[in-house]
Motif scaffolding. Structure first.
Motif, PDB file in Angstrom:
ATOM      1  N   ALA A 234      33.605  -1.637 -11.695  1.00 51.61           N
ATOM      2  CA  ALA A 234      32.228  -2.144 -11.552  1.00 51.61           C
ATOM      3  C   ALA A 234      31.223  -1.138 -12.119  1.00 51.61           C
ATOM      4  O   ALA A 234      30.247  -1.514 -12.772  1.00 51.61           O
ATOM      5  CB  ALA A 234      31.930  -2.426 -10.082  1.00 51.61           C
ATOM      6  N   ILE A 235      31.467   0.161 -11.875  1.00 49.35           N
ATOM      7  CA  ILE A 235      30.584   1.194 -12.427  1.00 49.35           C
ATOM      8  C   ILE A 235      30.667   1.209 -13.944  1.00 49.35           C
ATOM      9  O   ILE A 235      29.651   1.275 -14.649  1.00 49.35           O
ATOM     10  CB  ILE A 235      30.961   2.574 -11.858  1.00 49.35           C
ATOM     11  N   LYS A 236      31.884   1.120 -14.479  1.00 47.45           N
ATOM     12  CA  LYS A 236      32.079   1.128 -15.926  1.00 47.45           C
ATOM     13  C   LYS A 236      31.422  -0.085 -16.564  1.00 47.45           C
ATOM     14  O   LYS A 236      30.799   0.025 -17.637  1.00 47.45           O
ATOM     15  CB  LYS A 236      33.568   1.138 -16.238  1.00 47.45           C
ATOM     16  N   ALA A 237      31.545  -1.233 -15.916  1.00 50.02           N
ATOM     17  CA  ALA A 237      30.950  -2.453 -16.452  1.00 50.02           C
ATOM     18  C   ALA A 237      29.429  -2.351 -16.506  1.00 50.02           C
ATOM     19  O   ALA A 237      28.787  -2.813 -17.452  1.00 50.02           O
ATOM     20  CB  ALA A 237      31.384  -3.653 -15.615  1.00 50.02           C
ATOM     21  N   ARG A 238      28.836  -1.744 -15.482  1.00 48.33           N
ATOM     22  CA  ARG A 238      27.373  -1.568 -15.485  1.00 48.33           C
ATOM     23  C   ARG A 238      26.936  -0.633 -16.601  1.00 48.33           C
ATOM     24  O   ARG A 238      25.894  -0.836 -17.228  1.00 48.33           O
ATOM     25  CB  ARG A 238      26.910  -1.019 -14.130  1.00 48.33           C
ATOM     26  N   GLN A 239      27.735   0.392 -16.876  1.00 46.07           N
ATOM     27  CA  GLN A 239      27.399   1.328 -17.933  1.00 46.07           C
ATOM     28  C   GLN A 239      27.469   0.687 -19.311  1.00 46.07           C
ATOM     29  O   GLN A 239      26.711   1.041 -20.211  1.00 46.07           O
ATOM     30  CB  GLN A 239      28.340   2.537 -17.882  1.00 46.07           C
ATOM     31  N   LYS A 240      28.391  -0.276 -19.475  1.00 52.55           N
ATOM     32  CA  LYS A 240      28.572  -0.934 -20.767  1.00 52.55           C
ATOM     33  C   LYS A 240      27.597  -2.087 -20.977  1.00 52.55           C
ATOM     34  O   LYS A 240      27.429  -2.555 -22.093  1.00 52.55           O
ATOM     35  CB  LYS A 240      30.006  -1.470 -20.875  1.00 52.55           C
ATOM     36  N   ARG A 241      26.945  -2.547 -19.881  1.00 52.89           N
ATOM     37  CA  ARG A 241      26.053  -3.700 -19.974  1.00 52.89           C
ATOM     38  C   ARG A 241      24.806  -3.346 -20.792  1.00 52.89           C
ATOM     39  O   ARG A 241      24.180  -2.305 -20.535  1.00 52.89           O
ATOM     40  CB  ARG A 241      25.648  -4.146 -18.571  1.00 52.89           C
ATOM     41  N   LYS A 243      21.119  -2.915 -21.984  1.00 51.86           N
ATOM     42  CA  LYS A 243      19.878  -2.790 -21.222  1.00 51.86           C
ATOM     43  C   LYS A 243      18.916  -3.900 -21.623  1.00 51.86           C
ATOM     44  O   LYS A 243      18.611  -4.090 -22.789  1.00 51.86           O
ATOM     45  CB  LYS A 243      19.253  -1.425 -21.502  1.00 51.86           C
ATOM     46  N   ASP A 247      14.239  -4.109 -17.986  1.00 49.45           N
ATOM     47  CA  ASP A 247      14.617  -2.891 -17.275  1.00 49.45           C
ATOM     48  C   ASP A 247      13.610  -1.767 -17.462  1.00 49.45           C
ATOM     49  O   ASP A 247      13.666  -0.757 -16.793  1.00 49.45           O
ATOM     50  CB  ASP A 247      15.992  -2.399 -17.756  1.00 49.45           C
TER      51      ASP A 247
END
Length: 248
Positions: A234-241, A243, A247
């Motif tokens: 989940a952390i990795k997915a947020r980093q790859k999302r 911007k 935001d």
């Protein structure tokens, strides 16, 4: 890391100094210790006791089971450890505790890059809260379970740091291409024989195509992380999302 003051040094405050170096005295860590790439100092908290019985603990204020390490004795032990040349004042002061922040690879990297920590190993029901505040102890946990004392946890932390010190591992890549280095679990590893009990090495790993091998390893690491550690994924997915414009 080494500095003008000497090698990376771990100072352990414990009621059982004979537990060290223990596992830290063998394999990679032990060889590096013997060759002077890092240093280990194990100090007995009981040496700072002032009464004839060398008492280090007392009953909990407010009642309850067990005993608590006294603030005055432990504070004296910390001060004594930091008074000599082996105790730089800017080094981290850690307390191994199940209520601490979980130890992560990123924190290990930070600790390995510094002068080396002073580590307090608790026992009994814990230590007096006042010494935690008065001596700026950072509480660190190695997992959501309770051990008999902080010594084993301290060994885990030190081992994780020592293997990252220059000269300890044979190849620099050994410390970068592994679990948690990129926020993912490590991809599967294989070696000879080519076939083992009917199972073969994936053909792509013996193809000689380095780009395809790298892509396969990345995909496997992502799949393992999704399946076994959804919190990391989940952390990795947020980093790859990407911007969004909302935001800011």
């Amino acid at each position: 890391m080494t500095s003008s003051e000497g090698p990376w040094r771990a100072t352990i405050l414990t009621l059982f100094p004979d537990m060290f170096p223990g596992p830290l005295g063998v394999s990679l860590a032990g060889k590096a210790l013997a060759s002077g790439l890092w240093a280990l100092e194990s100090r007995d908290i009981r040496a700072s006791a002032t009464d004839r019985h060398r008492s280090v603990d007392d009953t909990p204020a407010g009642g309850g089971p067990g005993m608590v390490l006294r603030a005055d004795v432990l504070a004296a032990a910390i001060d004594a450890a930091d008074a000599g040349p082996s105790g730089p004042k800017d080094r981290p002061r850690l307390l191994m505790s199940p209520r601490g922040r979980p130890l992560t690879q990123s924190r290990v990297i930070e600790l390995a890059a510094g002068p080396g920590p002073l580590i307090v190993c608790g026992r009994f029901e814990g230590i007096d809260e006042r010494v935690i505040a008065a001596r700026g102890l950072e509480e660190v946990s190695i997992g959501d379970y309770v051990l008999s004392g902080g010594e084993v946890a301290a060994m885990v932390l030190v081992d994780a740091c020592v293997r990252l010190l220059p000269g300890v591992m044979g190849r620099l890549a050994s410390g970068t291409e592994e679990s948690f280095s990129e926020g993912l679990l490590e991809y599967p590893q294989y070696t000879r024989p080519q076939e083992f009990e009917g199972r073969t090495i994936p053909e792509i790993l013996t193809s000689g195509d380095h780009a395809k091998v790298a892509a396969w390893r990345q995909a496997e690491a992502e799949a393992l992380t999704r399946a076994r550690r959804p919190d990391l994924w989940a952390i990795k997915a947020r980093q790859k999302r990407p911007k969004s414009t909302t935001d800011g």
